[in-house]
Enzyme design. Structure first.
Site, PDB file in Angstrom:
ATOM      1  N   LYS A 186      41.532 -42.100  45.192  1.00  0.00           N
ATOM      2  CA  LYS A 186      41.532 -40.674  45.562  1.00  0.00           C
ATOM      3  C   LYS A 186      41.519 -39.794  44.300  1.00  0.00           C
ATOM      4  O   LYS A 186      40.929 -40.187  43.300  1.00  0.00           O
ATOM      5  CB  LYS A 186      42.721 -40.358  46.471  1.00  0.00           C
ATOM      6  CG  LYS A 186      42.844 -41.322  47.641  1.00  0.00           C
ATOM      7  CD  LYS A 186      43.759 -40.839  48.713  1.00  0.00           C
ATOM      8  CE  LYS A 186      43.894 -41.915  49.775  1.00  0.00           C
ATOM      9  NZ  LYS A 186      44.591 -41.447  50.965  1.00  0.00           N
ATOM     10  N   GLU A 240      40.322 -46.808  59.857  1.00  0.00           N
ATOM     11  CA  GLU A 240      41.514 -46.174  59.296  1.00  0.00           C
ATOM     12  C   GLU A 240      42.064 -45.151  60.288  1.00  0.00           C
ATOM     13  O   GLU A 240      41.543 -44.031  60.366  1.00  0.00           O
ATOM     14  CB  GLU A 240      41.170 -45.457  57.993  1.00  0.00           C
ATOM     15  CG  GLU A 240      40.623 -46.366  56.926  1.00  0.00           C
ATOM     16  CD  GLU A 240      40.829 -45.774  55.549  1.00  0.00           C
ATOM     17  OE1 GLU A 240      41.577 -46.368  54.772  1.00  0.00           O
ATOM     18  OE2 GLU A 240      40.280 -44.698  55.276  1.00  0.00           O
ATOM     19  N   ASN A 292      41.302 -47.305  46.960  1.00  0.00           N
ATOM     20  CA  ASN A 292      40.786 -45.934  46.957  1.00  0.00           C
ATOM     21  C   ASN A 292      41.760 -45.102  46.134  1.00  0.00           C
ATOM     22  O   ASN A 292      42.844 -44.779  46.605  1.00  0.00           O
ATOM     23  CB  ASN A 292      40.698 -45.419  48.402  1.00  0.00           C
ATOM     24  CG  ASN A 292      40.326 -43.945  48.478  1.00  0.00           C
ATOM     25  OD1 ASN A 292      39.893 -43.349  47.486  1.00  0.00           O
ATOM     26  ND2 ASN A 292      40.478 -43.355  49.649  1.00  0.00           N
ATOM     27  N   GLY A 330      48.512 -42.624  54.345  1.00  0.00           N
ATOM     28  CA  GLY A 330      49.449 -41.937  53.443  1.00  0.00           C
ATOM     29  C   GLY A 330      50.732 -41.492  54.128  1.00  0.00           C
ATOM     30  O   GLY A 330      51.491 -40.713  53.559  1.00  0.00           O
ATOM     31  N   HIS A 389      35.329 -40.998  54.632  1.00  0.00           N
ATOM     32  CA  HIS A 389      36.798 -41.040  54.612  1.00  0.00           C
ATOM     33  C   HIS A 389      37.340 -39.851  55.401  1.00  0.00           C
ATOM     34  O   HIS A 389      36.768 -38.753  55.356  1.00  0.00           O
ATOM     35  CB  HIS A 389      37.306 -41.008  53.168  1.00  0.00           C
ATOM     36  CG  HIS A 389      38.762 -41.341  53.081  1.00  0.00           C
ATOM     37  ND1 HIS A 389      39.735 -40.417  53.356  1.00  0.00           N
ATOM     38  CD2 HIS A 389      39.400 -42.501  52.811  1.00  0.00           C
ATOM     39  CE1 HIS A 389      40.924 -41.004  53.240  1.00  0.00           C
ATOM     40  NE2 HIS A 389      40.745 -42.264  52.913  1.00  0.00           N
ATOM     41  N   GLU A 436      39.674 -37.884  54.886  1.00  0.00           N
ATOM     42  CA  GLU A 436      39.963 -36.681  54.088  1.00  0.00           C
ATOM     43  C   GLU A 436      38.679 -35.889  53.830  1.00  0.00           C
ATOM     44  O   GLU A 436      38.689 -34.658  53.821  1.00  0.00           O
ATOM     45  CB  GLU A 436      40.658 -37.089  52.774  1.00  0.00           C
ATOM     46  CG  GLU A 436      42.082 -37.573  53.051  1.00  0.00           C
ATOM     47  CD  GLU A 436      42.629 -38.595  52.079  1.00  0.00           C
ATOM     48  OE1 GLU A 436      42.075 -38.750  50.974  1.00  0.00           O
ATOM     49  OE2 GLU A 436      43.618 -39.253  52.443  1.00  0.00           O
ATOM     50  N   SER A 461      48.339 -47.041  55.111  1.00  0.00           N
ATOM     51  CA  SER A 461      49.675 -47.493  54.695  1.00  0.00           C
ATOM     52  C   SER A 461      49.800 -49.012  54.644  1.00  0.00           C
ATOM     53  O   SER A 461      50.843 -49.574  54.961  1.00  0.00           O
ATOM     54  CB  SER A 461      50.754 -46.882  55.597  1.00  0.00           C
ATOM     55  OG  SER A 461      50.743 -45.476  55.467  1.00  0.00           O
TER      56      SER A 461
HETATM   57  C1  PEP Z   1      43.066 -44.455  52.405  1.00  0.00           C
HETATM   58  O1  PEP Z   1      43.100 -43.343  51.927  1.00  0.00           O
HETATM   59  O2  PEP Z   1      41.975 -44.980  52.627  1.00  0.00           O
HETATM   60  C2  PEP Z   1      44.335 -45.123  52.702  1.00  0.00           C
HETATM   61  C3  PEP Z   1      44.308 -46.170  53.489  1.00  0.00           C
HETATM   62  O3  PEP Z   1      45.462 -44.577  52.139  1.00  0.00           O
HETATM   63  P1  PEP Z   1      46.950 -45.189  52.190  1.00  0.00           P
HETATM   64  O4  PEP Z   1      46.840 -46.670  51.920  1.00  0.00           O
HETATM   65  O5  PEP Z   1      47.680 -44.460  51.119  1.00  0.00           O
HETATM   66  O6  PEP Z   1      47.474 -44.935  53.560  1.00  0.00           O
END
Ligand code: PEP
Length: 252
Positions: A11, A167, A9, A173, A96, A98, A213
């Site tokens: 972003k 998630e 992803n 993040g 997601h 976000e 992460s």
């Molecule tokens: C995500 O945004 O779906 C995600 C898992 O981000 P990160 O790996 O940076 O935590």
């Protein structure tokens, strides 16, 4: 049986030129050293039409990070599922955290997006997960169960086309990862909800990715869990070496 998938992803990162270069570099690395799982890169809308023709579709699928909840018309700034599909993309991330947190995406809005994605033959990568306060109050199971309402209206056949991504928002993040045991526990719970709704066969065939992460150091342990079928990768998908190392976690 269900597929193992590693999806990136991107972003809101990378100019068009940088994104094309990243896709080219990843494609060269994976053509030279074939993955044993499915690999998907989800890019900003404006990259899609440039990225789909330069990747080998046998090794990399391409997806969007969102799509509109409307078919077409006077929705300035929106991009429809049909437009995404017309670029050659095959996937779309929906729900997601976000998007839910910053753009007010509700269960109802996401239901529309899921319907439109499927109507346009896009595979939704549908994200669910709790925020920190919910985890601390041990409410994660109720939260993900409620979020699944955006896909649980589907027929079993339609649901079979959906990929889920668990998630935990507190891990996205932040550098904090769910422990392998935490990931397995909630993935098994999610699969039990699918089995209750659609039966064991559909549940066994559903890919449930972990996101939050995930990195080259923790991927192998997370993916070794029986109910973790890969990862949705944010930050680490922006560097080919890191993303490839996560993809290679599926190799012996
Ligand atoms: C995500 O945004 O779906 C995600 C898992 O981000 P990160 O790996 O940076 O935590």
């Amino acid at each position: 049986m269900r597929k193992n998938i590693v999806a990136g992803n991107w972003k809101m990162n990378k100019t068009l030129q940088e994104g094309v270069a990243l896709a080219q570099e990843l494609n060269a690395a994976l053509v030279a050293d074939k993955p044993v799982c499915d690999v998907v890169i989800c890019t900003p809308f404006i990259h899609l039409a440039s990225v789909t023709p330069i990747v080998d579709s046998a090794v990399i699928g391409v997806g969007a990070e969102n799509c509109a909840d409307k078919v077409s018309g006077a929705y300035t700034g929106e991009v429809s599922a049909a437009m995404v599909a017309s670029t050659g993309a095959q996937y779309v991330i929906l729900g997601h955290s976000e998007r839910r947190a910053y753009y007010g995406e509700t269960v109802e809005i996401l239901t529309e997006k899921v319907n439109l994605a499927l109507a346009n033959e896009l595979t939704p990568i549908f994200c669910i997960g709790e925020v920190l306060a919910e985890r601390e109050a041990n409410q994660q199971n109720e939260v993900v169960a409620a979020q699944l309402a955006s896909v649980f209206h589907l027929s079993a056949e339609e649901f079979g086309k959906v990929v889920l991504a668990y998630e935990p928002v507190w891990a996205i993040g932040t550098g904090k990862t769910a422990t392998s045991a935490q990931a397995q526990e909630i993935h098994a719970f999610i699969r039990s909800l699918i089995a209750e709704k659609y039966g064991k066969e559909v549940a066994d065939n559903t890919s449930i990715l972990y996101g939050g992460s995930c990195n080259p150091t923790n991927a192998k342990e997370l993916f070794s869990n029986p109910d973790v079928d890969g990862g949705l990768i944010g930050g680490a998908s922006l560097k080919v070496a890191d993303f490839k190392a996560i993809i290679d976690a599926f190799k012996a």
